[in-house]
Design an enzyme around this catalytic site. Structure first.
Site, short mmCIF file in Angstrom:
data_model
loop_
_atom_site.label_atom_id
_atom_site.label_comp_id
_atom_site.label_asym_id
_atom_site.label_seq_id
_atom_site.Cartn_x
_atom_site.Cartn_y
_atom_site.Cartn_z
N ASP A 232 -70.71 -73.32 -24.18
CA ASP A 232 -69.62 -73.06 -25.11
C ASP A 232 -69.93 -71.88 -26.05
OD1 ASP A 232 -67.17 -74.21 -26.57
OD2 ASP A 232 -68.63 -74.15 -28.19
N GLU A 301 -68.89 -69.32 -21.59
CA GLU A 301 -67.59 -69.08 -22.21
C GLU A 301 -67.72 -67.96 -23.22
OE1 GLU A 301 -64.19 -71.05 -25.05
OE2 GLU A 301 -66.28 -70.87 -25.64
#
Ligand code: NOJ
Length: 590
Positions: A232, A301
């Site tokens: 993330d 990401e």
């Protein structure tokens, strides 16, 4: 070794169709790996399937739905964060990296899920959140108290003292539009930095102990048998150490508290971040000691410019991720976009990707309006054709295979802090609740998601008609999706060259061909009028008749129909996959 290189053969054929050989793949000896052939399917666990009637999806729900996913034909599931969390950011604020949150189940439930999916031949990926923890994580609580070694696990800074009093160390802003990214802590007498919510303090990756601690979290889950991670917000990992102010962006739509007010050149994509990514890759690769071991996978990401994004692939001496997510269909493509823009989105990835690296295509996730709402519900099949038949891995957000739209969520129902932060006038632009509404399984109570009194978010009011069960019964987005999953397995799609054609202002086409295997042509009408195109203008050697391999729900054609190559009629938003093959040897009994 798979060698990929780019070739810009630009041709204008006699009728001025724009045609470009944009990408060539050569597969010599090695097979493609599972993360290249298989589709990665994102499960937003909270909204997938509730088995204990509390209105919240859970791990047992994911386990229960294994047959659906096996039947869908995907290769791996990626679970949104399932770890212990106070849920200020629905799991992206972790208070214990080694525990499952009570909302989702237990470690035993997780082990059962893993085992069930592995037996079904499906890999399991977790969401690893390295940039920040919850403010309730034990490490943060100890850091506040300056208890070693946790003292510098987070980014702490002294205030600037002015005549008006205490001020944050610089002008850096929080992503969620709440103004400064610095929060004062009375007890420690310092500010801490949070790129996201106040409840998500940023880790300090300049602390070697913290770096090791996070590697151990990876090892914990890899030892348990997971097949990899989605990492993330990786681009937010480091900030410039000298804390210089960021320059203003000049964006006329942003006020001083809005994230886009600044140009984030000192808080995103810093050089040390790429080095950290390389170190993580080493940890992950250490689990593949021999050719017989399964590859553990690493996806990054980052919403970054293309040049910065590509650096997350690493290079030959310092490997990075297997791929950073390709968000350009989300960022640079909308309902106004024409064929040239679609060509540009495709080319921006394929012409910038480092040599030998593998592409990927993302069209939706839990942070963005669904593809059916962002573009048009009628364009969903066409975009799936593009996403799944271009070279590279497909990443699907759960229920996009059904082409469902966002669910309208009123202000009084809003629970995403990204929406709440900006207030009732602007929440619709920023809230992510609409794309997180529960998965519509069937037309029963709560769309078959939960038999409890109230789902955590409202279900889509169209669920009685637009649900998974219903879509198995007729020509539907779900069926198109499954046809494409099968078609992806053909050699032309896996290994073939890519040629892109701009057939008219609104019609984009591309072909995939490999040796003497059947060639496939995708044609998609992005416009709102019926279009006629002549594919002979793109390639004059084509036969005069082509066969429909896959057709969008709105095309008026079905698999097996024949079309005249020089007069292909496409309804508004319709799309077709056509093939030169006249026999059925490659057909999958659609
Ligand atoms: C990206 C995640 O996808 C998003 O949902 C989250 O709010 C931020 N990172 C912060 O972790």
């Amino acid at each position: 070794m798979i060698r990929i290189f780019l070739y810009f053969g630009l041709t204008l054929t006699q009728n001025f169709v724009y045609s470009e050989n944009i990408y060539r793949t050569y597969n010599s000896t090695n097979e493609l790996d599972w993360w290249q052939t298989g589709i990665i399917y994102q499960i937003y666990v909270r909204s997938f399937k509730d088995t204990n009637s509390d209105g919240i999806g859970d791990l047992n729900g994911v386990t229960q739905k294994v047959d659906y996913l096996k039947d869908l034909g995907i290769g791996a599931i990626w679970l949104s964060p399932i770890f212990e969390s106070p849920q200020y950011d629905f799991g992206y604020d972790i208070s214990n990296y080694r525990q499952i949150d009570k909302d989702y189940g237990t470690l035993a439930d997780f082990d059962r899920l893993l085992d069930t999916y592995h037996k079904a031949g499906i890999k399991v990926l977790l969401d690893f959140v390295p940039n920040h923890s919850s403010h309730l994580h034990e490490w943060f609580l100890k850091s506040v108290k300056r208890i070693p070694p946790f003292t510098d696990y987070y980014v702490w800074e002294d205030p600037v003292i002015t005549k008006e009093g205490r001020k944050p160390p610089n002008n850096w802003l929080s992503v969620f539009n709440s103004g400064t990214a610095w929060e004062w802590n009375e007890e420690r007498n310092q500010y801490y930095f949070h790129q996201f919510l106040v409840e998500q303090p940023d880790f300090n990756y300049r602390s070697p102990m913290l770096v090791e601690e996070m590697k151990n979290v990876l090892r914990f889950w890899l030892d348990r048998g997971v097949d990899g991670f989605r990492f993330d917000a990786v681009n937010a990992l480091f900030e410039r150490a000298d804390l210089v102010d960021e320059p203003e962006s000049g964006d006329p739509e942003s006020g001083p508290k809005d994230y886009d007010f600044l140009n984030h050149i000192y808080t995103l994509d810093q050089p040390e971040t790429y080095e950290m990514v390389h170190q993580w890759r080493e940890v992950i690769d250490s689990y593949k000691k021999s050719e017989n071991d399964t590859t553990r996978m690493f996806m990054v990401e980052c919403y970054s410019p293309v040049d910065k994004t590509m650096q997350y692939y690493g290079n030959d001496t310092a490997l990075g991720a297997h791929f950073p997510f390709n968000f350009f269909f989300i960022k640079d493509f909308n309902r106004q976009s024409d064929a040239k823009q679609m060509r540009n989105v495709i080319a921006s990835w394929l012409t910038n990707i480092p040599s030998g690296k593998w592409p990927n295509w993302v069209i939706g996730n839990h942070d963005n309006s669904r593809i059916a709402s962002r573009l048009d519900p009628m364009l969903v099949d066409g975009v799936h054709m593009v996403q799944m038949l271009l070279p590279g891995t497909t990443v699907t957000y759960n229920a996009d295979e059904l082409g469902i739209e966002d669910t309208y969520i009123r202000w009084d129902q809003t629970i995403d802090n990204a929406g709440l932060n900006v207030g009732p006038r602007r929440y619709e632009k920023f809230s992510r609740d609409p794309e997180r509404s529960p998965f519509p399984w069937d037309d029963s109570l709560n769309a078959g998601f939960s038999d409890g009194p109230k789902p955590w978010l409202p279900i889509n009011p169209k669920f009685w008609r637009e649900n998974m069960k219903q879509q198995t019964k007729y020509k539907s987005h779900l069926r198109t999706y499954k046809q494409l999953v099968s078609l992806r397995k053909s050699p032309a799609i896996m290994y073939g060259d890519l040629n892109v054609f701009i057939l008219s202002k609104w019609v984009l086409g591309f072909s995939r061909s490999y040796l003497d295997h059947p060639t496939y042509f995708v044609v998609i009408n992005l416009g709102s009028e019926t279009e006629r195109v002549n594919l002979l203008n793109a390639r004059y050697t084509l036969p005069h008749i082509l066969k429909v391999k896959v057709s969008s729900v709105n095309s008026g054609l079905v698999t097996g129909n024949l079309v005249r190559t020089e007069n292909i009629i496409l309804r508004p938003k319709a799309a077709l996959v056509l093939t030169t093959s006249r026999n059925n040897e490659d057909a999958d009994n659609f």
